[in-house]
Motif scaffolding. Structure first.
Motif, PDB file in Angstrom:
ATOM      1  N   ASP A  10      -8.654   3.583  -2.967  1.00  0.00           N
ATOM      2  CA  ASP A  10      -7.828   4.153  -1.906  1.00  0.00           C
ATOM      3  C   ASP A  10      -6.550   4.707  -2.571  1.00  0.00           C
ATOM      4  O   ASP A  10      -6.225   4.307  -3.699  1.00  0.00           O
ATOM      5  N   ASP A  12      -3.042   5.735  -0.705  1.00  0.00           N
ATOM      6  CA  ASP A  12      -1.743   5.293  -0.168  1.00  0.00           C
ATOM      7  C   ASP A  12      -1.562   3.783  -0.270  1.00  0.00           C
ATOM      8  O   ASP A  12      -2.375   3.016   0.250  1.00  0.00           O
ATOM      9  N   GLU A  13      -0.523   3.361  -0.906  1.00  0.00           N
ATOM     10  CA  GLU A  13      -0.134   1.953  -1.085  1.00  0.00           C
ATOM     11  C   GLU A  13      -1.104   1.174  -1.966  1.00  0.00           C
ATOM     12  O   GLU A  13      -0.981  -0.039  -2.100  1.00  0.00           O
ATOM     13  N   THR A  14      -2.098   1.869  -2.540  1.00  0.00           N
ATOM     14  CA  THR A  14      -2.971   1.231  -3.524  1.00  0.00           C
ATOM     15  C   THR A  14      -2.660   1.835  -4.896  1.00  0.00           C
ATOM     16  O   THR A  14      -2.450   1.115  -5.869  1.00  0.00           O
ATOM     17  N   ASP A 177      -5.668  -1.434   0.111  1.00  0.00           N
ATOM     18  CA  ASP A 177      -4.558  -2.316   0.495  1.00  0.00           C
ATOM     19  C   ASP A 177      -4.626  -2.800   1.943  1.00  0.00           C
ATOM     20  O   ASP A 177      -3.755  -3.554   2.360  1.00  0.00           O
ATOM     21  N   THR A 178      -5.635  -2.366   2.712  1.00  0.00           N
ATOM     22  CA  THR A 178      -5.668  -2.760   4.127  1.00  0.00           C
ATOM     23  C   THR A 178      -7.015  -3.411   4.485  1.00  0.00           C
ATOM     24  O   THR A 178      -8.036  -3.154   3.833  1.00  0.00           O
ATOM     25  N   ASP A 181      -9.893  -0.998   4.618  1.00  0.00           N
ATOM     26  CA  ASP A 181     -10.595  -0.660   3.369  1.00  0.00           C
ATOM     27  C   ASP A 181     -11.714  -1.665   3.094  1.00  0.00           C
ATOM     28  O   ASP A 181     -12.805  -1.291   2.656  1.00  0.00           O
TER      29      ASP A 181
HETATM   30 MG   LIG Z   1      -3.997   2.561   1.750  1.00  0.00          MG
END
Ligand SMILES: [Mg+2]
Length: 224
Positions: A10, A12-14, A177-178, A181
């Protein structure tokens, strides 16, 4: 136990934190095209795909469904703004341990791919300042499907094509990160690796039944 053949990340934020470039760019697109204030953070949550984000926000701020050409214009305006904003975003950063982890996975002879809810164009833009595009051989995106599980299945199929046969759950790791995912990884019969580098904790990712959970990519990557 043998390690993975493909690892799918992933964005975003990963891999990166964009410092709210996406949120600013959606707001700009809605303002330019419809003259309305739109904050995607009020109408959507982390891990939703760009088509979901665009449609839900459109419905919330304009009170109706968008037409196909309205969505096309929104995507175009969003990408246009994002491509400039990402370079000015003070909060933009590649997350800790990302470069080292990607290099280690690639050096181990494991193929790297992307699974992103972002439109393909947006996914590329988000990785440009960090020069991360050079690590990823292929990917599946929000522009392929609004459904993250379907995006994950497509990425798995592409990994299988590259390898010359269908890949099993143990052979494909999906990193995100979620909880979305992880759910998508399992729906696509892949191994889910949660990284608590975004809005979700180790406990929340474990509760989502992640097969492996890391606090950050500075930790050793499983089975590599
Ligand atoms: Mg993400």
């Amino acid at each position: 136990m043998a390690g993975p053949i493909a690892v799918l990340f992933d964005i975003d934020e990963t891999l990166v934190h964009t410092g709210d470039s996406g949120r600013r760019s959606w707001a700009w697109a809605f303002d330019q095209l419809h003259g309305v204030a739109a904050d995607i953070g009020k109408h959507t949550s982390a891990g939703e795909t760009d088509p979901q984000v665009g449609r839900k926000t459109f419905h919330a701020v304009l009170g109706r469904e968008p037409s196909h050409d309205e969505m096309a214009r929104l995507y175009a305006a969003y990408l246009w703004h994002l491509s400039e904003d990402i370079w000015d975003s003070k909060g933009y950063r590649v997350l800790d341990g990302v470069e080292e982890t990607l290099r280690r996975i690639a050096d181990a002879g494991v193929i790297l791919g992307l699974i992103s809810g972002a439109m393909e164009g947006a996914a590329r833009i988000k990785m440009e300042p960090g020069k991360l595009g050079r690590y990823f051989v292929f990917g599946a995106y929000g522009s392929d499907s609004p459904d993250r599980a379907e995006i994950t299945r497509m990425a798995m199929a592409k990994a299988g094509r590259l390898h010359g046969r269908d890949l099993t759950r143990d052979e494909v790791y999906v990193v995100g990160d979620t909880p979305r995912d992880i759910e998508a990884a399992h729906a696509a019969h892949a191994t889910g690796v949660g990284v608590a580098s975004g809005h979700y904790t180790v406990e929340e990712l474990s509760a989502a039944r992640a097969d492996h959970v890391l606090t950050a990519l500075t930790e050793p990557f499983p089975q590599i």
